[in-house]
Design an enzyme around this catalytic site. Structure first.
Site, PDB file in Angstrom:
ATOM      1  N   SER A 154       0.853  -1.189   0.000  1.00  0.00           N
ATOM      2  CA  SER A 154       0.000   0.000   0.000  1.00  0.00           C
ATOM      3  C   SER A 154       0.884   1.233   0.000  1.00  0.00           C
ATOM      4  O   SER A 154       2.052   1.172   0.413  1.00  0.00           O
ATOM      5  CB  SER A 154      -0.897   0.002   1.240  1.00  0.00           C
ATOM      6  OG  SER A 154      -1.535   1.252   1.414  1.00  0.00           O
ATOM      7  N   TYR A 167      -1.779  -0.386  10.299  1.00  0.00           N
ATOM      8  CA  TYR A 167      -1.829  -0.730   8.872  1.00  0.00           C
ATOM      9  C   TYR A 167      -0.528  -0.336   8.177  1.00  0.00           C
ATOM     10  O   TYR A 167       0.064  -1.134   7.434  1.00  0.00           O
ATOM     11  CB  TYR A 167      -3.026  -0.015   8.243  1.00  0.00           C
ATOM     12  CG  TYR A 167      -3.224  -0.266   6.773  1.00  0.00           C
ATOM     13  CD1 TYR A 167      -3.929  -1.388   6.333  1.00  0.00           C
ATOM     14  CD2 TYR A 167      -2.752   0.629   5.819  1.00  0.00           C
ATOM     15  CE1 TYR A 167      -4.133  -1.618   4.980  1.00  0.00           C
ATOM     16  CE2 TYR A 167      -2.947   0.412   4.467  1.00  0.00           C
ATOM     17  CZ  TYR A 167      -3.643  -0.707   4.045  1.00  0.00           C
ATOM     18  OH  TYR A 167      -3.846  -0.932   2.713  1.00  0.00           O
TER      19      TYR A 167
END
Length: 342
Positions: A154, A167
């Site tokens: 990501s 995350y």
């Protein structure tokens, strides 16, 4: 910059065997779809069996002859991942392509999360990618031609994103894993692609977990994730990702904003950190007296007084979430499911 050259015969995936973890919803579901379009036999894996059943219906609805298997799998359990790979190889005549996509999203300020949230993120996304990679490699090395492995990272793994700290930590570890595997396996029968998407319209705001001022956190996240100005159509993203895997690219970063953020952080990390700190000040604060833990799913959060108290956030939510809500309906995000779906 990732250049995608015209396909060659050697790049073709037709007739290959593929496995996608986190393949039951969202991006993972669309990655499986793209692999089927290219002629692969595909095994999709996730924790929730009912969700996997709906995913199979989605994939075969317009492709009755599609070769799709479903496999319940918890990627945090290496033995389960080993069984996933063995069963897929036996059913599909080997394994040629593996995409590690399983993940979770926790949205909250750091004071509203505890060590359990960090551990859960690392176990699902990082250790899940480790288990998937290590159990897939023996099969990929002995597949038809050069095996292909892709790890879904990501933009949050390229720089720390406020209110997404667990995350970002886990995705940063995935980025290092992908780069390291690519370096060590180059020339040894397996190509490894690091994938770093920015925001995509996958309906993930309903599966994400929110803490602190839950309604306000849900509002800003769903607004940005659904805004065409900063997010990408998920099917288009899936096509580009699978094309990069097909052509054995080392790395792909999706969305102009993600590319700009990654480049800026690489060139001027101190400046990027200061800008992130300014962005953090604009995000919701935790209610006084609230502690860590107790995150709630986006689908369980009802707009409350905080929405009325933040008219700008409310308008952004109303404007930006329409496409994302539509994506959630299409991409199997609305029904109850467990972690690790995609």
């Amino acid at each position: 910059m990732t250049l995608l050259l015209p396909r060659s015969h050697e790049d073709s995936m037709s007739g290959l065997s593929a496995v996608v973890t986190g393949g039951s919803r969202g991006l993972g579901l669309l990655l499986a779809e793209q692999l089927l379009i290219r002629g692969c036999a595909v095994t999709i894996a996730a924790r929730d069996e009912e969700e996997l059943g709906r995913a199979r219906e989605f994939l075969t609805d317009r492709r009755p002859d599609a070769r799709v298997r479903t496999a319940p799998c918890d990627v945090t359990d290496r033995a389960t991942v080993a069984s996933l790979m063995t069963d897929a190889a036996e059913a599909q005549g080997g394994i040629d392509v593996v995409i590690a996509n399983a993940g979770i999203i926790q949205v909250a300020p750091v004071e509203s999360i505890g060590v359990d949230e960090f551990r859960s993120a690392m176990e699902t996304m990082y250790m899940g990618a480790v288990h998937t990679s290590l159990e897939a490699l023996p099969w990929l090395r002995h597949g038809r031609g050069v095996g292909r492995l892709a790890l879904i990272g990501s933009v949050g793994g390229l720089l720390a994103v406020p209110h997404l700290l667990p995350y970002s930590c886990a995705k940063s570890a995935v980025a290092a894993l992908a780069e390291g595997l690519h370096t060590e396996l180059l020339g040894h029968g397996v190509s490894v692609t690091a994938v770093h998407p920015g925001l995509m319209r996958t309906g993930s705001h309903l599966a994400a977990e929110f803490g602190g001022n839950e309604a306000a956190e849900f509002a800003w996240f769903s607004a940005l994730a659904g805004s065409p100005l900063v997010s990408m159509d998920a099917r288009r993203a899936a096509d580009r990702i699978v094309t990069a895997v097909e052509r054995r690219r080392a790395r792909i970063v999706l969305t102009p904003m993600a590319k700009a953020a990654g480049l800026t952080h690489g060139v001027a990390p101190a400046l990027t950190t200061r800008l992130s700190a300014l962005a953090a000040r604009a995000l919701p604060r935790s209610p006084e007296g609230s502690g860590a833990g107790g995150l709630r799913r986006g689908r369980d959060i009802e707009p409350g007084p905080d929405r009325a108290g933040h008219p700008v956030a409310a308008r952004l939510r109303d404007w930006g979430s329409a496409l994302n809500d539509r994506a959630a309906r299409r991409l199997n995000q609305r029904a109850h499911h467990a972690h690790g779906g995609g």
